[in-house]
Design an enzyme around this catalytic site. Structure first.
Site, short mmCIF file in Angstrom:
data_model
loop_
_atom_site.label_atom_id
_atom_site.label_comp_id
_atom_site.label_asym_id
_atom_site.label_seq_id
_atom_site.Cartn_x
_atom_site.Cartn_y
_atom_site.Cartn_z
N GLN A 158 0.81 -1.24 0.01
CA GLN A 158 0.10 0.12 0.03
C GLN A 158 1.03 1.23 0.11
O GLN A 158 2.05 1.24 0.36
CB GLN A 158 -0.74 -0.12 1.31
CG GLN A 158 -2.36 -0.08 0.97
CD GLN A 158 -3.44 0.06 1.94
OE1 GLN A 158 -3.09 0.29 3.16
NE2 GLN A 158 -4.70 0.06 1.47
N ASP A 200 -9.02 1.81 -4.59
CA ASP A 200 -9.39 0.69 -5.21
C ASP A 200 -10.31 0.86 -6.78
O ASP A 200 -9.91 0.22 -7.57
CB ASP A 200 -10.44 -0.11 -4.42
CG ASP A 200 -9.92 -0.22 -3.10
OD1 ASP A 200 -8.76 0.19 -2.61
OD2 ASP A 200 -10.40 -0.98 -1.97
N GLU A 213 -15.50 8.03 6.70
CA GLU A 213 -14.38 7.46 5.62
C GLU A 213 -14.17 8.30 4.63
O GLU A 213 -13.26 8.60 4.23
CB GLU A 213 -14.77 6.02 5.05
CG GLU A 213 -13.69 5.40 4.33
CD GLU A 213 -14.32 3.97 3.96
OE1 GLU A 213 -15.56 3.69 4.05
OE2 GLU A 213 -13.47 3.35 3.24
C1 DGY Z 1 -11.45 -3.18 0.76
O1 DGY Z 1 -11.62 -4.26 1.27
O2 DGY Z 1 -12.40 -2.43 0.51
C2 DGY Z 1 -10.06 -2.67 0.97
O3 DGY Z 1 -10.10 -1.46 0.33
C3 DGY Z 1 -9.13 -3.42 0.50
O4 DGY Z 1 -7.84 -2.91 0.73
#
Ligand code: DGY
Length: 424
Positions: A105, A165, A395
């Site tokens: 990461q 992601d 978040e």
């Molecule tokens: C998730 O599981 O959403 C994470 O971002 C993977 O690191």
């Protein structure tokens, strides 16, 4: 909701960090992310350092206690059993002890280590030797295992490695992956957060396909980078690593590590070269690039502006990039959206396709103030303060109306509040 005072938010932030503590490490948030995540944990340690510096060092040490023999610091460390998360340790099959995921990461740790060391040099000095060598091995892993011969840009081999992601930055490369047969698995993230805010099923299918590919190679990182189905140069990782190497060099100077200094200086030159590779004259910004075919992403992400955080050498692109930044941040009520709000792929609530991420704002604002660009840096901080004061510790946030999204009681948001956004 009424704006809360800084003092009451400080108390709430500390409560969140304490309640997400799991015995020597801290979860990003419960249920949705019930393990230790690499860059989360490092931002968290900066937050912990504001009220318990020894605990902050423990957080850092716990991450590196799971470092791989080849130098990689993994993106997830699975020390406990958590049935609320998929894919867990048995899916990754990395055979590490403690079990970990198989990719890395963004390497923000060296920068955080230097900051925490400077907060209390006497306490920090006792940790520094041990942690320096681990950071050095990790950075070396990036510069050897995540580059394709002939180039210096660091490649990510899984979207999860970028920490961003489902960014549109990976769309072209992700769409090209032919998963052949349908994979059977059950997503658990959707039991905690609404589907509209998370990556799509088809993206998840590719994520798991890439995981299975890595597992089949026995997690041979050099092979995965060289031959695997996905290798994209991410401005995020490249700029974060450039900055981290500058901070690692400062640590090497404190510790008189002359041999290491020579190598770190080489890495710094490589990263400057990587920045040139990422510059798009069409978009007038640093953008992601698919290493397999050299195609650029079609849009600009917030991480383009981590060039300020990296304190990139002066270049002829500087004025153009600055103009791009000004346009980028003025189009939404709250800055900085994770993807260009004028692009057709912008989505204000979907994870990394539009929402504001406080940690990226923090890094960019810090970089801008180092350049003396205080007006924009202050605007970014003021937006962060308003987002948290009005909505709490989420978040990520909708850049159009400020609404909190994804997980709540989120550790890194609490940490950045304490370390940077709070006035008290
Ligand atoms: C998730 O599981 O959403 C994470 O971002 C993977 O690191």
């Amino acid at each position: 909701m009424k704006y809360k005072s800084d003092y009451s938010l400080d108390k709430e932030a500390i409560r969140i960090l304490r309640s997400n503590e799991w015995g020597g490490y801290t979860l990003p948030t419960q249920k949705l992310y019930p393990y230790q995540w690499n860059w989360d944990s490092m931002f968290i340690s900066l937050g912990l350092a504001q009220f318990d510096i020894n605990r902050a060092w423990l957080e850092i040490e716990s991450l590196f206690n799971s470092q791989w023999e080849n130098g990689m610091a993994a993106h997830i460390i699975f020390r406990n059993k958590a049935p609320t998360y998929f894919p867990g340790p048995e899916v990754w099959g990395t055979n590490q002890d403690p079990p970990t995921s198989g990719c890395s990461q963004p390497p923000i740790a060296a920068t955080i280590v230097l900051k925490i060391y400077k907060m209390n040099k006497i306490i920090g000095r006792s940790y520094l030797d041990n942690i320096f060598i681990k950071l050095y091995k990790w950075h070396k892993w990036f510069h050897t295992m995540r580059v394709i011969s002939g180039g210096h840009a660091i490649a990510i081999t899984h979207p999860w490695e970028s920490g961003r992601d489902n960014s549109p930055d990976w769309d072209e490369a992700i769409e090209k992956i032919n998963t052949k047969e349908e994979l059977i698995f059950t997503r658990l993230d959707l039991s905690h957060v609404d589907k509209s805010m998370r990556p799509s099923d088809s993206e998840y299918n590719k994520y798991i396909y890439l995981l299975e590919y890595g597992k089949k190679t026995g997690w041979d990182h050099a092979h995965i980078t060289r031959e695997g189905p996905f290798a994209v140069a991410d401005p995020g990782i490249n700029f974060i690593l450039l900055r981290a190497n500058k901070d690692l060099l400062s640590i090497a100077e404190i510790l008189n590590k002359d041999v290491h200094k020579v190598e770190i200086k080489k890495w710094l030159a490589y990263s400057e070269d990587a920045a040139n590779y990422l510059w798009s004259d069409t978009l007038k910004a640093y953008v992601a690039r698919n290493i397999r075919n050299n195609l650029y992403s079609t849009g600009i992400s917030n991480v383009s502006f981590l060039s300020y955080y990296a304190n990139l050498n002066k270049s002829e692109n500087e004025d153009d990039h600055y103009s791009t930044l000004i346009k980028f941040i003025k189009n939404t009520k709250y800055c900085i959206p994770s993807f260009d709000s004028k692009h057709h792929k912008f989505n204000p609530i979907k994870y990394w396709r539009g929402p504001v991420w406080i940690i990226i704002n923090y890094m960019i604002a810090e970089g801008l103030s180092n350049y003396g660009l205080n007006d924009i840096s202050n605007k970014i901080r003021s937006d962060v303060r308003n987002l948290i004061k009005k909505n709490g510790f989420y978040e990520y946030y909708n850049p159009l109306n400020g609404r909190g999204l994804g997980g709540n009681n989120f550790s890194w948001t609490a940490a950045i509040w304490l370390a940077w956004a709070s006035d008290s």
